[in-house]
Design a protein around this motif. Structure first.
Motif, PDB file in Angstrom:
ATOM      1  N   GLY A 133       0.821  -1.069  -0.066  1.00 42.64           N
ATOM      2  CA  GLY A 133      -0.026  -0.010  -0.179  1.00 42.64           C
ATOM      3  C   GLY A 133       1.025   1.437  -0.030  1.00 42.64           C
ATOM      4  O   GLY A 133       1.817   1.356  -0.473  1.00 42.64           O
ATOM      5  N   MET A 134       0.260   2.197   0.574  1.00 39.31           N
ATOM      6  CA  MET A 134       1.020   3.814   0.456  1.00 39.31           C
ATOM      7  C   MET A 134       2.345   3.462   1.006  1.00 39.31           C
ATOM      8  O   MET A 134       3.469   3.808   0.578  1.00 39.31           O
ATOM      9  N   MET A 135       2.341   3.030   2.337  1.00 37.83           N
ATOM     10  CA  MET A 135       3.687   2.868   3.082  1.00 37.83           C
ATOM     11  C   MET A 135       4.678   1.726   2.566  1.00 37.83           C
ATOM     12  O   MET A 135       5.808   2.210   2.254  1.00 37.83           O
ATOM     13  N   ASP A 195       1.774  -8.854  -1.361  1.00 32.34           N
ATOM     14  CA  ASP A 195       0.693  -8.322  -1.144  1.00 32.34           C
ATOM     15  C   ASP A 195      -0.296  -9.484  -1.347  1.00 32.34           C
ATOM     16  O   ASP A 195       0.092 -10.710  -1.557  1.00 32.34           O
ATOM     17  N   ALA A 212       4.073  -3.642   6.379  1.00 34.89           N
ATOM     18  CA  ALA A 212       3.266  -2.392   6.273  1.00 34.89           C
ATOM     19  C   ALA A 212       1.816  -2.939   5.682  1.00 34.89           C
ATOM     20  O   ALA A 212       1.371  -2.094   4.961  1.00 34.89           O
ATOM     21  N   VAL A 213       1.269  -3.883   6.365  1.00 33.01           N
ATOM     22  CA  VAL A 213      -0.339  -4.204   5.994  1.00 33.01           C
ATOM     23  C   VAL A 213      -1.184  -3.418   6.926  1.00 33.01           C
ATOM     24  O   VAL A 213      -0.580  -2.513   7.747  1.00 33.01           O
ATOM     25  N   GLU A 227      -3.538  -1.796   9.633  1.00 31.52           N
ATOM     26  CA  GLU A 227      -3.458  -1.526  10.889  1.00 31.52           C
ATOM     27  C   GLU A 227      -4.455  -2.226  11.811  1.00 31.52           C
ATOM     28  O   GLU A 227      -5.466  -1.784  12.326  1.00 31.52           O
ATOM     29  N   LYS A 254      -2.062  -8.389  11.157  1.00 36.40           N
ATOM     30  CA  LYS A 254      -0.446  -8.122  11.548  1.00 36.40           C
ATOM     31  C   LYS A 254       0.071  -9.577  12.169  1.00 36.40           C
ATOM     32  O   LYS A 254       1.236  -9.957  11.944  1.00 36.40           O
ATOM     33  N   VAL A 282       0.163 -12.142   9.307  1.00 37.32           N
ATOM     34  CA  VAL A 282       1.485 -12.185   8.386  1.00 37.32           C
ATOM     35  C   VAL A 282       3.007 -12.124   9.058  1.00 37.32           C
ATOM     36  O   VAL A 282       3.789 -12.848   8.699  1.00 37.32           O
ATOM     37  N   ASN A 340       6.056  -1.658  10.576  1.00 34.63           N
ATOM     38  CA  ASN A 340       5.773  -0.075  10.378  1.00 34.63           C
ATOM     39  C   ASN A 340       4.376   0.196  11.066  1.00 34.63           C
ATOM     40  O   ASN A 340       3.803   1.217  10.452  1.00 34.63           O
ATOM     41  N   SER A 396       1.815   2.380  13.205  1.00 34.85           N
ATOM     42  CA  SER A 396       1.871   3.785  13.567  1.00 34.85           C
ATOM     43  C   SER A 396       1.411   3.959  14.892  1.00 34.85           C
ATOM     44  O   SER A 396       1.578   4.851  15.968  1.00 34.85           O
ATOM     45  N   PHE A 427       8.087   4.632   9.587  1.00 32.17           N
ATOM     46  CA  PHE A 427       8.230   5.557   8.512  1.00 32.17           C
ATOM     47  C   PHE A 427       7.188   6.650   8.602  1.00 32.17           C
ATOM     48  O   PHE A 427       6.326   6.339   9.362  1.00 32.17           O
ATOM     49  N   SER A 486       4.947   9.458   6.192  1.00 27.85           N
ATOM     50  CA  SER A 486       4.484   9.607   4.635  1.00 27.85           C
ATOM     51  C   SER A 486       4.681  11.276   4.339  1.00 27.85           C
ATOM     52  O   SER A 486       4.524  11.931   4.922  1.00 27.85           O
TER      53      SER A 486
HETATM   54  P1  NAD Z   1      -2.625   0.771   2.797  1.00 31.02           P
HETATM   55  O1  NAD Z   1      -4.047   0.418   3.307  1.00 31.02           O
HETATM   56  O2  NAD Z   1      -2.276   1.665   1.951  1.00 31.02           O
HETATM   57  O3  NAD Z   1      -1.842  -0.405   2.837  1.00 31.02           O
HETATM   58  C1  NAD Z   1      -1.924  -1.754   3.266  1.00 31.02           C
HETATM   59  C2  NAD Z   1      -1.572  -2.858   2.328  1.00 31.02           C
HETATM   60  O4  NAD Z   1      -1.559  -3.891   2.917  1.00 31.02           O
HETATM   61  C3  NAD Z   1      -2.522  -3.002   1.117  1.00 31.02           C
HETATM   62  O5  NAD Z   1      -2.102  -2.854   0.057  1.00 31.02           O
HETATM   63  C4  NAD Z   1      -3.022  -4.486   1.405  1.00 31.02           C
HETATM   64  O6  NAD Z   1      -3.623  -5.177   0.196  1.00 31.02           O
HETATM   65  C5  NAD Z   1      -1.872  -4.869   2.110  1.00 31.02           C
HETATM   66  N1  NAD Z   1      -2.626  -6.033   3.023  1.00 31.02           N
HETATM   67  C6  NAD Z   1      -3.350  -6.382   3.783  1.00 31.02           C
HETATM   68  N2  NAD Z   1      -3.431  -7.544   4.385  1.00 31.02           N
HETATM   69  C7  NAD Z   1      -2.410  -8.201   3.949  1.00 31.02           C
HETATM   70  C8  NAD Z   1      -1.987  -9.509   4.319  1.00 31.02           C
HETATM   71  N3  NAD Z   1      -2.501 -10.376   5.036  1.00 31.02           N
HETATM   72  N4  NAD Z   1      -0.905  -9.863   3.302  1.00 31.02           N
HETATM   73  C9  NAD Z   1      -0.186  -9.123   2.623  1.00 31.02           C
HETATM   74  N5  NAD Z   1      -0.834  -7.611   2.219  1.00 31.02           N
HETATM   75  C10 NAD Z   1      -1.627  -7.412   3.060  1.00 31.02           C
HETATM   76  O7  NAD Z   1      -2.007   1.475   4.648  1.00 31.02           O
HETATM   77  P2  NAD Z   1      -0.733   2.039   4.659  1.00 31.02           P
HETATM   78  O8  NAD Z   1      -1.266   3.572   4.921  1.00 31.02           O
HETATM   79  O9  NAD Z   1       0.354   1.745   3.638  1.00 31.02           O
HETATM   80  O10 NAD Z   1      -0.237   1.485   6.190  1.00 31.02           O
HETATM   81  C11 NAD Z   1       0.362   0.420   6.340  1.00 31.02           C
HETATM   82  C12 NAD Z   1       0.914   0.333   7.745  1.00 31.02           C
HETATM   83  O11 NAD Z   1       1.779   1.569   8.036  1.00 31.02           O
HETATM   84  C13 NAD Z   1      -0.286   0.464   8.711  1.00 31.02           C
HETATM   85  O12 NAD Z   1       0.396  -0.275  10.028  1.00 31.02           O
HETATM   86  C14 NAD Z   1      -0.078   2.083   9.266  1.00 31.02           C
HETATM   87  O13 NAD Z   1      -0.468   2.139  10.351  1.00 31.02           O
HETATM   88  C15 NAD Z   1       1.423   2.513   9.219  1.00 31.02           C
HETATM   89  N6  NAD Z   1       1.614   3.564   8.622  1.00 31.02           N
HETATM   90  C16 NAD Z   1       0.987   4.514   8.203  1.00 31.02           C
HETATM   91  C17 NAD Z   1       1.347   6.008   7.890  1.00 31.02           C
HETATM   92  C18 NAD Z   1       0.726   6.772   7.058  1.00 31.02           C
HETATM   93  O14 NAD Z   1       0.677   7.832   7.218  1.00 31.02           O
HETATM   94  N7  NAD Z   1      -0.491   6.157   6.130  1.00 31.02           N
HETATM   95  C19 NAD Z   1       2.284   6.159   8.462  1.00 31.02           C
HETATM   96  C20 NAD Z   1       3.153   5.563   9.158  1.00 31.02           C
HETATM   97  C21 NAD Z   1       2.702   4.129   9.470  1.00 31.02           C
END
Ligand code: NAD
Length: 708
Positions: free
Chosen positions: A320-322, A341, A397-398, A400, A405, A408, A425, A427, A449, A451
């Motif tokens: 995903g994003m992170m 993913d 980074a799946v 939250e 978590k 995986v 990762n 938050s 990390f 964003s």
């Molecule tokens: P997101 O929803 O954009 O991405 C999560 C990804 O994980 C998705 O692509 C999803 O398909 C995948 N996923 C879900 N279950 C899965 C599994 N069982 N196996 C493999 N992949 C799986 O979320 P995000 O914003 O990238 O956040 C990810 C983590 O990073 C979270 O724990 C979040 O709290 C943390 N985080 C986010 C930010 C932020 O600003 N968005 C900042 C720091 C930390």
């Protein structure tokens, strides 16, 4: 420190070689040695001309900031910077020609030497950087840089170099008139000598020391330049909010200095330099941006007994994003990435994110197409955990969600090698809790990390209860390898950066609920030097996300949940008004399709203005003190070090560098005054302003967090 040699043709070569330092630097000893060498060359009748160069890869990387750190008075400042400025003026007016043979990067005082020489010849190497970056540490070039550069290239053209610390490669420096010639590195000294022998005798007088000197592009009194000064000083104030004295001091040097001859101009520069060197803002910037950040980047506090780990391959769970961002920065550092993913499409989407970023760099000619292709080829999308078998590190980074978590983590651990590090990762979820499902909790760590990952330089390394020191050390190695700055944080809810930073938006929302004018809140945040006003920031982050965290906390804590002062505003905005933030086009602001965003007028109806409004200063204090008090609590609880708390606040959320960081802010105010003010705020607004006992004790004993 300065090798001195004279050849048979009467050309003296002064070669900078500060052997006891990793790089050539300007400090008391090296400038004294340079002064002696310059005087020797001038006095030696056999010497017809002088080459100044370096035997190191760099020409001269700048001044030693230890010199500045100890300055407390204007006299000490003059003693530290005056002699070097005088040496440069001496060589400039000696009547003998001096050439700077610039074999490598010349920054700050290094470039100032070149500017004082009668000719500047630079090796043709695009990696060489030339510039005056002093402003970025709250300083100004104190050896003639603010005076010679505008006299050489014009006042207007010198502004980006002096006010923004712009650095350029030789080719641009030539176009700009900062250097006179670019020649192949092998011929640098020969060409310098040739110039000295042929044109040197006529070239030993600077234009500004000759009769009838005119500023290129117009002197300070021409209408266009006067206009320029007005415009630039307004721009500076808009940018610095008066918190950063360096750009103002540089502009004063330019304005006042360009009205007088160079000798008087150099005195003005010295005076302004002293003003900066003794200012709290400059000391704060140097402490945090140079020393503390330098320590963090060098991993100075990393346990030395653990061997450094180089990472070759990393597995990232969740594209995903992170996850996509972490994959991108890892690949950029040359690390292979397995990006996993649940579906091929999702994993590919993560890789496509990197492709988009790299393509944009190629389009701007900042990256070669083949480097893009090689970087992208390092990222391998995957859906099977078996692909993680030879990864040295796994970053999760799946979603939250504890269950996801946990799932995986188990799957990854059964596939990965025994000595690989597992990093989450998350938050918000404490690492110690997440590690409970791990079969090897000593190898389980947090890597938090920010964003967007490719832009944000900070990573919090979170130490769980069972995380081993070796794992913490190796997680720091990874952060360094991907060229980010690590700070080490002991596990606690929200860790350090989010915990302290969140006080800023919370306080803003609390004030809105109390009936403080939202314009006043936003302006106070801006004037305090925060990168974005608080309510605007909540919109960007999304009220909806904040509301989700709030709901989860209520659910988790049940009867024990303590109402927070900002809750009511959050609930009204999300549950009652459906204004969930910028992505929905409505939050504290409205986002008209045809114009600039503005505060939503409806706020007045739902959060009526109090009859009596606080002063701007009171609002500013509430916004800034709340962050620093939370940081002080983190220090008192042993969550992170004082240095890391400052670095984290600058890099993690843009706390103003002029205050040195969330902790240095307290030193800047003075612990005594800070505590007295906090006590007053606590009485007026609530217990969140109560300082931890350790800070109160500091105030009572007149102590500081930082020694200097
Ligand atoms: P997101 O929803 O954009 O991405 C999560 C990804 O994980 C998705 O692509 C999803 O398909 C995948 N996923 C879900 N279950 C899965 C599994 N069982 N196996 C493999 N992949 C799986 O979320 P995000 O914003 O990238 O956040 C990810 C983590 O990073 C979270 O724990 C979040 O709290 C943390 N985080 C986010 C930010 C932020 O600003 N968005 C900042 C720091 C930390």
């Amino acid at each position: 420190m300065i090798d001195y040699a004279v050849d048979a043709d009467g050309i003296a070569t002064l070669t900078w070689n500060v052997a006891d330092r990793p790089m050539n630097v300007i400090n008391r000893d090296s400038t004294a040695a340079f002064d002696a060498a310059v005087k020797r060359a001038i006095a030696d009748e056999k010497v017809k001309g002088v080459i100044v160069t370096s035997s190191r890869p760099e020409f001269l990387a700048g001044g030693d900031l230890d010199l500045i750190r100890d300055i407390q008075t204007a006299e000490q400042s003059a003693a530290a910077s005056g002699p070097f400025s005088a040496t440069l003026r001496l060589l400039e007016k000696s009547g003998k020609p001096f050439v700077a043979a610039i074999n490598g990067t010349a920054l700050g005082g290094g470039l100032e030497i070149c500017l004082a020489c009668h000719r500047r010849i630079v090796a043709d190497d695009p990696k060489i950087q030339l510039g005056l970056p002093e402003v970025t540490l709250g300083l100004l070039p104190g050896a003639g840089g603010t005076q010679r550069l505008p006299r050489m290239i014009g006042i207007r053209k010198s502004l980006p170099y002096l006010l923004e610390g712009r650095k350029v490669a030789p080719a641009v420096a030539l176009q700009e008139g900062i250097v006179d010639e670019v020649v192949p590195a092998a011929g640098l000294l020969a060409r310098s000598k040739e110039w000295l022998l042929s044109e040197g005798p006529q070239g030993a007088v600077k234009p500004w020391d000759a009769k009838g000197f005119k500023f290129p592009g117009g002197g300070p009194q021409t209408p266009a330049t006067t206009q320029l000064f007005f415009g630039v000083s307004a721009q500076i104030l808009n940018k610095t909010q008066g918190l950063y004295p360096a750009p103002e001091a540089i502009l004063a040097c330019l304005y006042d200095g360009c009205h007088v001859d160079l000798d008087n101009a150099l005195k003005i520069e010295q005076h302004q330099f002293a003003r900066l060197a003794t200012s709290a803002a400059t000391k704060n910037m140097i402490r945090t941006l140079f020393y503390s950040m330098g320590d963090a980047n060098r991993l100075a506090d990393r346990p030395k007994s653990v061997p450094t780990r180089r990472y070759k391959k990393v597995g990232i769970l969740g594209a995903g994003m992170m996850g996509a961002g972490v994959a991108h920065v890892s690949a950029l550092a040359g690390i292979e990435v397995v990006l996993l993913d649940t579906t091929v499409e999702a994993a590919e989407r993560g890789k496509a994110y990197s492709a988009k970023l790299l393509d944009a760099q190629v389009a701007k000619s900042r990256l070669a197409a083949d480097k893009r292709d090689r970087t992208l080829a390092l990222i391998r999308p995957a859906t099977e955990f078996t692909a993680l078998s030879d990864c040295d590190m796994i970053i999760e980074a799946v979603f939250e969600d504890r269950e996801v978590k946990a799932d995986v983590t188990r799957k990854a651990e059964s596939a990965m090698s025994a000595d690989a590090v597992f990093a989450s990762n998350t938050s918000t979820l404490p690492i110690t809790g997440l590690a409970e499902v791990s079969s090897r909790p000593d190898r389980f760590v947090g890597l938090h990390f920010f964003s967007p990952v490719e832009k944000m330089p900070l990573v919090e390394v979170i130490r769980g209860k069972k995380t081993s020191e070796a794992t913490v050390a190796q997680a720091m190695d990874f952060v360094k390898q991907i060229r980010k700055t690590p700070i080490v944080v002991n596990d606690c809810p929200s860790f350090y950066a989010n915990r302290a930073f969140s006080m800023f938006p919370y306080e803003a929302m609390t004030m809105l609920g109390e009936g403080v004018n939202p314009d006043l809140i936003e302006n106070a945040a801006r004037l305090a030097g925060m990168p974005m006003p608080a309510l605007a920031l909540v919109d960007e982050f999304s009220l909806e996300l904040m509301h989700k965290v709030y709901k989860q906390a209520r659910l988790d804590q049940g009867k024990n949940y303590k109402e927070q002062p900002q809750d009511e505003v959050l609930v009204t905005m999300v549950e009652k008004l459906g204004r969930i933030g910028r992505k929905a086009g409505k939050g504290f602001y409205e986002y008209p399709a045809d114009g600039k965003k503005r505060l939503w007028p409806g706020l007045a109806e739902h959060f009526p203005l109090a009859e009596e409004q606080p002063t701007l200063e009171e609002v500013r204090k509430r916004l800034m003190y709340s962050q620093s008090i939370e940081a002080a609590r983190c220090i008192a609880e042993g969550i992170c070090s004082i240095k890391d708390a400052d670095v984290g606040s600058l890099l993690g959320w843009g706390f103003p560098a002029a205050l040195g960081g969330a902790v240095s802010h307290i030193d800047t105010v003075g612990a005594n005054r800070f505590v007295a003010e906090s006590d007053r705020l606590a009485k007026a607004y609530g217990p969140r302003f109560e300082v931890p006992p350790a800070l109160r004790e500091m105030a009572e004993s007149n102590a500081r967090y930082h020694v200097s």
